[in-house]
Write a protein that holds these residues in place. Structure first.
Motif, PDB file in Angstrom:
ATOM      1  N   ARG A   1       0.851  -1.196   0.000  1.00 52.07           N
ATOM      2  CA  ARG A   1       0.000   0.000   0.000  1.00 52.07           C
ATOM      3  C   ARG A   1       0.890   1.251   0.000  1.00 52.07           C
ATOM      4  O   ARG A   1       1.503   1.591   1.002  1.00 52.07           O
ATOM      5  CB  ARG A   1      -0.911  -0.012   1.222  1.00 52.07           C
ATOM      6  CG  ARG A   1      -1.830  -1.215   1.273  1.00 52.07           C
ATOM      7  CD  ARG A   1      -2.528  -1.284   2.628  1.00 52.07           C
ATOM      8  NE  ARG A   1      -3.270  -0.051   2.912  1.00 52.07           N
ATOM      9  CZ  ARG A   1      -3.794   0.227   4.102  1.00 52.07           C
ATOM     10  NH1 ARG A   1      -3.642  -0.628   5.108  1.00 52.07           N
ATOM     11  NH2 ARG A   1      -4.460   1.356   4.279  1.00 52.07           N
ATOM     12  N   ARG A   2       0.965   1.898  -1.119  1.00 53.63           N
ATOM     13  CA  ARG A   2       1.765   3.117  -1.227  1.00 53.63           C
ATOM     14  C   ARG A   2       0.992   4.295  -0.649  1.00 53.63           C
ATOM     15  O   ARG A   2      -0.196   4.478  -0.931  1.00 53.63           O
ATOM     16  CB  ARG A   2       2.127   3.401  -2.673  1.00 53.63           C
ATOM     17  CG  ARG A   2       3.045   2.357  -3.292  1.00 53.63           C
ATOM     18  CD  ARG A   2       3.359   2.730  -4.722  1.00 53.63           C
ATOM     19  NE  ARG A   2       4.212   1.731  -5.343  1.00 53.63           N
ATOM     20  CZ  ARG A   2       4.593   1.788  -6.626  1.00 53.63           C
ATOM     21  NH1 ARG A   2       4.179   2.791  -7.390  1.00 53.63           N
ATOM     22  NH2 ARG A   2       5.375   0.838  -7.123  1.00 53.63           N
ATOM     23  N   HIS A   3       1.693   5.075   0.131  1.00 55.24           N
ATOM     24  CA  HIS A   3       1.092   6.265   0.735  1.00 55.24           C
ATOM     25  C   HIS A   3       1.395   7.504  -0.087  1.00 55.24           C
ATOM     26  O   HIS A   3       0.498   8.300  -0.398  1.00 55.24           O
ATOM     27  CB  HIS A   3       1.598   6.431   2.173  1.00 55.24           C
ATOM     28  CG  HIS A   3       1.138   7.679   2.857  1.00 55.24           C
ATOM     29  ND1 HIS A   3       1.812   8.873   2.780  1.00 55.24           N
ATOM     30  CD2 HIS A   3       0.037   7.916   3.618  1.00 55.24           C
ATOM     31  CE1 HIS A   3       1.163   9.792   3.478  1.00 55.24           C
ATOM     32  NE2 HIS A   3       0.077   9.229   4.002  1.00 55.24           N
ATOM     33  N   SER A   4       2.657   7.689  -0.444  1.00 52.07           N
ATOM     34  CA  SER A   4       3.084   8.865  -1.206  1.00 52.07           C
ATOM     35  C   SER A   4       4.510   8.625  -1.671  1.00 52.07           C
ATOM     36  O   SER A   4       5.046   7.513  -1.537  1.00 52.07           O
ATOM     37  CB  SER A   4       3.002  10.136  -0.343  1.00 52.07           C
ATOM     38  OG  SER A   4       3.836  10.014   0.787  1.00 52.07           O
ATOM     39  N   HIS A   5       5.123   9.658  -2.213  1.00 52.82           N
ATOM     40  CA  HIS A   5       6.537   9.589  -2.567  1.00 52.82           C
ATOM     41  C   HIS A   5       7.176  10.949  -2.279  1.00 52.82           C
ATOM     42  O   HIS A   5       6.480  11.959  -2.161  1.00 52.82           O
ATOM     43  CB  HIS A   5       6.730   9.208  -4.029  1.00 52.82           C
ATOM     44  CG  HIS A   5       6.244  10.252  -4.980  1.00 52.82           C
ATOM     45  ND1 HIS A   5       4.939  10.243  -5.503  1.00 52.82           N
ATOM     46  CD2 HIS A   5       6.852  11.359  -5.521  1.00 52.82           C
ATOM     47  CE1 HIS A   5       4.803  11.284  -6.298  1.00 52.82           C
ATOM     48  NE2 HIS A   5       5.948  11.975  -6.333  1.00 52.82           N
ATOM     49  N   TYR A   6       8.510  10.921  -2.145  1.00 48.37           N
ATOM     50  CA  TYR A   6       9.247  12.169  -1.929  1.00 48.37           C
ATOM     51  C   TYR A   6      10.653  12.010  -2.483  1.00 48.37           C
ATOM     52  O   TYR A   6      11.095  10.889  -2.782  1.00 48.37           O
ATOM     53  CB  TYR A   6       9.264  12.555  -0.449  1.00 48.37           C
ATOM     54  CG  TYR A   6      10.152  11.697   0.428  1.00 48.37           C
ATOM     55  CD1 TYR A   6      11.431  12.118   0.784  1.00 48.37           C
ATOM     56  CD2 TYR A   6       9.709  10.468   0.907  1.00 48.37           C
ATOM     57  CE1 TYR A   6      12.242  11.350   1.588  1.00 48.37           C
ATOM     58  CE2 TYR A   6      10.508   9.686   1.706  1.00 48.37           C
ATOM     59  CZ  TYR A   6      11.771  10.129   2.050  1.00 48.37           C
ATOM     60  OH  TYR A   6      12.570   9.344   2.847  1.00 48.37           O
TER      61      TYR A   6
END
Length: 532
Positions: A51-56
């Protein structure tokens, strides 16, 4: 080899990411990359999540390429943890071999900086790192050293211990090394028996301990590892014997005139109204003051005064008074004195000085100015002292120098097979003039043979023989051996010595100089234990 294969060889740490672009920005190179991870494990509970939340984006400094700074601009994903009981709700993925949590450098760059910091320290390491890939603060390198973990070292079977100066003459520490592997084991904060004994009790299993002649280490080993064999270092024992030999030769220095008469021949007369005997080397102000103090100290001792009372009356330190009190003859106190020695730097200009002296130029200031034009860098005072004996009316031949106690001592301590034939003849002449020196030569050679061939079983016989000789200085040496006889016997029997420990002590001196003498004990300890 294709470009893709070449990149895989040169940048193996980027094998798990996708490189989108490579941009050159001034003197640096930027690599824009992203991860292609579909799932990652939670660093807290270990649960894998998709489950990906976000990226940075992260910016990492990498090792230099072609003397250019490399900056990796990496986009990574943040995942949600699927374990409801985990204290983490989200976590960022890490690329194996490239990133670490909160890291601002690649793993390879961090390891390289750590190696530079351990080898060179803060300032020198920062200068080298700046040449390799970019500016790095000396404090950053210092923090890297302090952050390094220490691996638990195994207790060595053969241990070596010696002291080193944290502040010379004031604060000392101790270093322990594994004699078998040559690696440092521990750095202790002081050199007391209690600290060493506590470490040995906490690390059982030491069977042999190599040390110098220090009593604190002997006591600490006896208390902390009573079953361990103590081995006294052979070099230190030989050094103690050399001191005893030098004192013996100093007491018999009047026999040195036998060799001096052979070398002196007939001195060259100088013009002038006075014609006195060329003064002996010790007949100067320092030697005269030493003899006066020696006489005063012994006169007060004969009156029943104590060391403290004499020190207060003569305005001397207690150690100085004690040294004068122990010397039966003032000549023994002049063995290591530098008085009466001709300046070695002026020997190269001796012929020129003689020529100018015979031409009538006797002014030291003028002669010093002429020597400066010819490359001499010494002071005018040295020239004046060099010329002082010439003003008495006699000039010694240029090839003649008075025989010193130190030169004669070297003959006794040298291997006869390596001794120059001329020096061997002089030694024979000297021993023929003094029966005591002849006996001394035999005892020294017997002792040397015992040390070289590790015949520790002969030590008791040698000491008993010395006890019957008229050699008081060797009697004192034997007394010291008997206080530490078991360790000395082991040192003359076993193949171990404190040589590797002395090497590490020299390395510590180098590390301290690299750190400009401001190395805190914790930082110095890290560099000693973790350096390659």
């Amino acid at each position: 080899m294709s470009i893709k294969e070449l990149v895989a060889v040169l940048f193996p740490h980027l094998a798990r990411v996708c490189v989108d672009r490579v941009i050159r920005c001034g003197a640096s190179v930027r690599i824009i990359a992203r991860t292609m991870t579909r799932e990652a494990g939670c660093p807290e509970c270990g649960t894998w999540s998709r489950r990906r939340h976000s990226h940075y984006e992260r910016r990492l400094t990498d090792t230099a390429v072609g003397r250019q700074e490399v900056l990796i601009q990496l986009r990574v994903h943040r995942f949600r943890c699927g374990n409801d009981a985990c204290i983490r709700q989200t976590f960022a993925e890490q690329v194996p071999g490239l990133t670490v949590r909160y890291g601002r450098r690649s793993i390879g760059a961090g390891e390289a900086l750590q190696a530079i910091a351990l080898a060179l320290g803060g300032r020198a390491g920062a200068r080298l790192a700046g040449r390799l890939w970019g500016e790095v603060s000396r404090m950053t390198l210092t923090r890297l050293i302090r952050a390094l973990p220490e691996a638990a070292a195994e207790t060595p079977r053969v241990l070596g211990v010696d002291d080193f100066a944290l502040r010379r003459g004031r604060v000392y520490g101790s270093i322990l090394i594994d004699i078998t592997t040559g690696r440092p084991v521990e750095v202790l904060a002081d050199r007391t028996a209690d600290t060493l004994a506590a470490w040995l009790r906490a690390h059982p299993g030491v069977e042999i301990v190599c040390r110098d002649r220090a009593g604190a280490y002997a006591e600490g080993i006896a208390r902390g590892a009573p079953e361990a064999i103590q081995v006294a270092d052979r070099w230190h024992i030989w050094r103690n014997l050399g001191d005893a030999v030098e004192r013996t030769v100093a007491r018999q220095r009047h026999h040195l005139h036998v060799l001096t008469a052979e070398k002196a021949q007939v001195p060259e007369e100088l013009p002038g109204p006075r014609a006195s005997r060329f003064p002996e080397g010790r007949n100067d102000r320092v030697a005269a003051r030493t003899r006066q103090r020696h006489a005063a100290v012994h006169a007060l001792l004969d009156q029943g005064r104590t060391i403290m009372q004499i020190a207060n009356e003569l305005q001397l330190s207690r150690n100085t008074v004690r040294r004068f009190a122990r010397a039966a003859d003032p000549g023994l106190l002049l063995v290591h004195s530098g008085t009466g020695k001709r300046a070695k730097d002026l020997q190269a200009y001796d012929a020129y000085l003689r020529k100018r002296w015979n031409q009538g130029c006797t002014n030291a200031q003028r002669l010093h100015a002429e020597l400066r034009e010819r490359g001499y860098s010494g002071a005018v005072t040295t020239v004046r002292q060099y010329l002082q004996p010439w003003r008495t009316g006699r000039l010694p031949p240029s090839s003649w120098r008075p025989l010193t106690v130190r030169q004669a001592t070297a003959w006794f301590l040298s291997n006869p097979a390596h001794l120059d034939p001329g020096d061997q003849n002089r030694l024979d002449t000297l021993c023929g003039a003094s029966p005591q020196l002849a006996v001394l030569r035999d005892r020294v050679r017997e002792f040397a043979e015992m040390v070289v061939h590790r015949q520790g079983q002969r030590l008791e016989t040698w000491m008993s023989t010395v006890a019957g000789d008229d050699l008081p200085e060797l009697h004192s040496f034997v007394t010291g051996l008997r206080r530490d006889q078991d360790a000395v016997t082991a040192g003359f029997t076993l193949p171990y010595s404190s040589g590797p420990v002395e090497g590490h002590v020299n390395r510590i001196k180098m590390i301290k100089r690299q750190m400009y003498g401001r190395a805190n004990p914790d930082l110095l300890r890290k560099r000693v234990l973790l350096a390659d």
